[in-house]
Motif scaffolding. Structure first.
Motif, PDB file in Angstrom:
ATOM      1  N   UNK A 188      -9.577 -19.177  26.936  1.00  0.00           N
ATOM      2  CA  UNK A 188     -10.615 -20.211  26.864  1.00  0.00           C
ATOM      3  C   UNK A 188     -10.103 -21.411  26.073  1.00  0.00           C
ATOM      4  N   UNK A 189      -9.375 -21.162  24.994  1.00  0.00           N
ATOM      5  CA  UNK A 189      -8.799 -22.262  24.219  1.00  0.00           C
ATOM      6  C   UNK A 189      -7.794 -23.061  25.053  1.00  0.00           C
ATOM      7  N   UNK A 190      -7.073 -22.391  25.937  1.00  0.00           N
ATOM      8  CA  UNK A 190      -6.161 -23.106  26.836  1.00  0.00           C
ATOM      9  C   UNK A 190      -6.957 -24.075  27.705  1.00  0.00           C
ATOM     10  N   UNK A 191      -8.125 -23.618  28.187  1.00  0.00           N
ATOM     11  CA  UNK A 191      -8.987 -24.487  28.995  1.00  0.00           C
ATOM     12  C   UNK A 191      -9.419 -25.710  28.191  1.00  0.00           C
ATOM     13  N   UNK A 192      -9.757 -25.517  26.938  1.00  0.00           N
ATOM     14  CA  UNK A 192     -10.133 -26.642  26.071  1.00  0.00           C
ATOM     15  C   UNK A 192      -8.940 -27.589  25.902  1.00  0.00           C
ATOM     16  N   UNK A 193      -7.744 -27.034  25.738  1.00  0.00           N
ATOM     17  CA  UNK A 193      -6.543 -27.852  25.553  1.00  0.00           C
ATOM     18  C   UNK A 193      -6.183 -28.646  26.803  1.00  0.00           C
ATOM     19  N   UNK A 194      -6.605 -28.179  27.961  1.00  0.00           N
ATOM     20  CA  UNK A 194      -6.328 -28.897  29.209  1.00  0.00           C
ATOM     21  C   UNK A 194      -7.081 -30.228  29.253  1.00  0.00           C
ATOM     22  N   UNK A 195      -8.223 -30.299  28.616  1.00  0.00           N
ATOM     23  CA  UNK A 195      -9.079 -31.488  28.715  1.00  0.00           C
ATOM     24  C   UNK A 195      -8.360 -32.767  28.280  1.00  0.00           C
ATOM     25  N   UNK A 196      -7.756 -32.837  27.087  1.00  0.00           N
ATOM     26  CA  UNK A 196      -7.068 -34.087  26.743  1.00  0.00           C
ATOM     27  C   UNK A 196      -5.869 -34.385  27.641  1.00  0.00           C
ATOM     28  N   UNK A 197      -5.194 -33.343  28.133  1.00  0.00           N
ATOM     29  CA  UNK A 197      -4.090 -33.566  29.071  1.00  0.00           C
ATOM     30  C   UNK A 197      -4.618 -34.187  30.359  1.00  0.00           C
ATOM     31  N   UNK A 198      -5.726 -33.647  30.835  1.00  0.00           N
ATOM     32  CA  UNK A 198      -6.356 -34.138  32.057  1.00  0.00           C
ATOM     33  C   UNK A 198      -6.755 -35.607  31.896  1.00  0.00           C
ATOM     34  N   UNK A 199      -7.435 -35.918  30.832  1.00  0.00           N
ATOM     35  CA  UNK A 199      -7.894 -37.292  30.598  1.00  0.00           C
ATOM     36  C   UNK A 199      -6.700 -38.222  30.398  1.00  0.00           C
ATOM     37  N   UNK A 200      -5.696 -37.744  29.678  1.00  0.00           N
ATOM     38  CA  UNK A 200      -4.510 -38.558  29.442  1.00  0.00           C
ATOM     39  C   UNK A 200      -3.799 -38.979  30.709  1.00  0.00           C
TER      40      UNK A 200
END
Length: 190
Positions: free
Chosen positions: A8-20
């Motif tokens: 689940x934390x990996x999913x949270x970490x994907x968010x800034x990568x996605x937006x970036x």
């Protein structure tokens, strides 16, 4: 920390990568950005399924994991919808309806939990259909190019509208179920 919560934390970490991807110049062409964004979104969606499956399979559930999982899901979807609006691939009203519903239903579930009635607003089949339509729509709209002669963006647009309608209907069904079991407020108005 257990394996499902780590995922689940990996999913949270994907968010800034996605937006970036959409806001930092990485030297990628727009089509490359779309494909990477679709891949990250697909990874997030699959990790949502995987962490839930592992939690049940391994018996590794936790109160924190139960809290973090839906928060991560909603943040991933909200980030994707905001980017799709910015890219003019969906109308603003779809993003507002879906994000607004998620906030409202989360608050409703929290309120019902305080009353000991959360089971009355548990996820139902219509909510699952809404989620499926929404996730597929977002994925197709992020990928944004036809594939093997199939108009994926067109299908994504139709599914986004279907998801918005299912979003509204499911929200009203949850509200109706909650109001049937919620005690009447006996306090005088201020």
């Amino acid at each position: 920390m257990n394996l499902p919560t780590a995922i689940t934390w990996v999913r949270v970490a994907i968010i800034p990568l996605f937006i970036g991807l959409f806001h930092v110049d990485l030297g990628l062409r727009p089509m490359q950005i779309d494909r990477v964004a679709a891949g990250l979104f697909l990874l997030a969606a699959l990790s949502d399924w995987l962490d839930g499956w592992l939690a049940r399979r391994l018996g590794q559930t936790s109160a924190f994991g139960a809290f973090l999982d839906p928060v991560a899901d909603k943040l991933v979807v909200a980030a994707a919808l905001v980017e799709l609006v910015a890219l003019q691939r969906i109308p603003t009203w779809i993003a507002v309806v879906i994000i607004g519903r998620e906030i409202a239903v989360s608050a409703l579930r929290e309120w019902m939990a305080t009353l000991g009635q959360r089971r009355h607003v548990a996820v139902n089949a219509l909510g699952k259909a809404k989620t499926a339509a929404q996730m597929i729509a977002i994925l197709l709209l992020l990928y944004h190019v036809p594939f093997a002669g199939i108009d994926l963006p067109g299908i994504g647009g139709v599914l986004a509208r279907i998801a918005a309608v299912l979003t509204i209907v499911s929200m009203f069904l949850y509200l109706r179920a909650a109001l049937r079991v919620a005690p009447a407020d006996q306090s005088a108005p201020d």
